[in-house]
Design an enzyme around this catalytic site. Structure first.
Site, PDB file in Angstrom:
ATOM      1  N   GLU A 167     -62.339 -96.503 -12.114  1.00 40.42           N
ATOM      2  CA  GLU A 167     -62.008 -96.559 -13.542  1.00 40.42           C
ATOM      3  C   GLU A 167     -63.252 -96.186 -14.332  1.00 40.42           C
ATOM      4  O   GLU A 167     -64.348 -96.657 -14.026  1.00 40.42           O
ATOM      5  CB  GLU A 167     -61.563 -97.975 -13.911  1.00 40.42           C
TER       6      GLU A 167
ATOM      7  N   LYS B   4     -54.045-106.888 -15.469  1.00 43.02           N
ATOM      8  CA  LYS B   4     -55.475-107.135 -15.272  1.00 43.02           C
ATOM      9  C   LYS B   4     -55.790-108.524 -15.807  1.00 43.02           C
ATOM     10  O   LYS B   4     -55.572-108.802 -16.993  1.00 43.02           O
ATOM     11  CB  LYS B   4     -56.274-106.069 -16.022  1.00 43.02           C
TER      12      LYS B   4
ATOM     13  N   THR C  93     -60.952 -99.692 -20.868  1.00 47.60           N
ATOM     14  CA  THR C  93     -61.209-100.137 -22.243  1.00 47.60           C
ATOM     15  C   THR C  93     -60.393 -99.299 -23.223  1.00 47.60           C
ATOM     16  O   THR C  93     -60.881 -98.863 -24.265  1.00 47.60           O
ATOM     17  CB  THR C  93     -62.710-100.103 -22.585  1.00 47.60           C
TER      18      THR C  93
END
Length: 200
Positions: free
Chosen positions: A44, A134, A74
């Site tokens: 990621e 998550k 993000t």
């Protein structure tokens, strides 16, 4: 209704993910390459600056050449979703649960991995059709949080993120976490080899 069951394929067989936060283009590619060579296929790249977006593009291109997929992290606005899509990301990851971002990602063809930290957020994510989430910040939630969530929400699958490292990963995996995502700890070059040992 959205859906992120594609993570069964993207992350289902890999208990680890490397998060390349703020490393710049060259170092992101180098760390990603090391991770892939060690068997850690999931990567990621957070997209908080234009340099991050360029790093994502370069890493995603290198991943595609190996048959791997890279996520954008993000992701907190629909604009981030657009940038992620344009840079070649295969999925998005967010620190929190934002229905607008989840739906924008879904509409862009990118499965979304939203952040959750409470039973309410888990329940809302499931109602939206999301089974992969998550858990953030995992280090503060603690390994016991996952067992507690499994009772009422057995269909939820969790990626533990937030101050994770090679020492903590086994505890969280034993607690029922499907994937441990390691970010800031990767500043230590010994972390990736230590994490790779967990794959053996």
């Amino acid at each position: 209704m959205t859906d992120n069951s594609m993570f069964d394929e993207i992350l289902g067989g890999i208990p680890l993910m490397a998060i390349l936060r703020g490393m710049g283009v060259e170092r992101s590619l180098a760390v990603a390459t090391t991770a892939w060579d060690l068997g850690i296929e999931a990567v990621e790249v957070p997209v908080q600056t234009p340099t991050d977006v360029e790093a994502l593009r370069v890493v995603a291109e290198a991943a595609a050449a190996r048959g791997f997929r890279v996520g954008a992290g993000t992701v907190v606005t629909p604009e981030h979703v657009r940038q992620a899509k344009d840079a070649g990301a295969a999925f998005t990851v967010s620190p929190g649960f934002d229905v607008e971002v989840v739906r924008a990602s879904h509409d862009a063809g990118l499965p979304a991995l939203p952040g959750v930290a409470t039973a309410t957020e888990v329940q809302r994510a499931l109602r939206e059709g999301l089974t992969w989430m998550k858990a953030f910040p995992a280090s503060l939630l603690g390994a016991g949080w996952f067992g507690a969530m499994h009772g009422p929400f057995p269909q939820a699958t969790f990626v533990a993120t937030g101050r994770m490292d090679a020492a903590a990963a086994p505890t969280f995996l034993k607690a029922g976490v499907r994937v441990v995502a390691v970010g800031s700890a990767l500043e230590d070059p010994a972390q990736l080899p230590a994490l790779a040992q967990l794959l053996a």
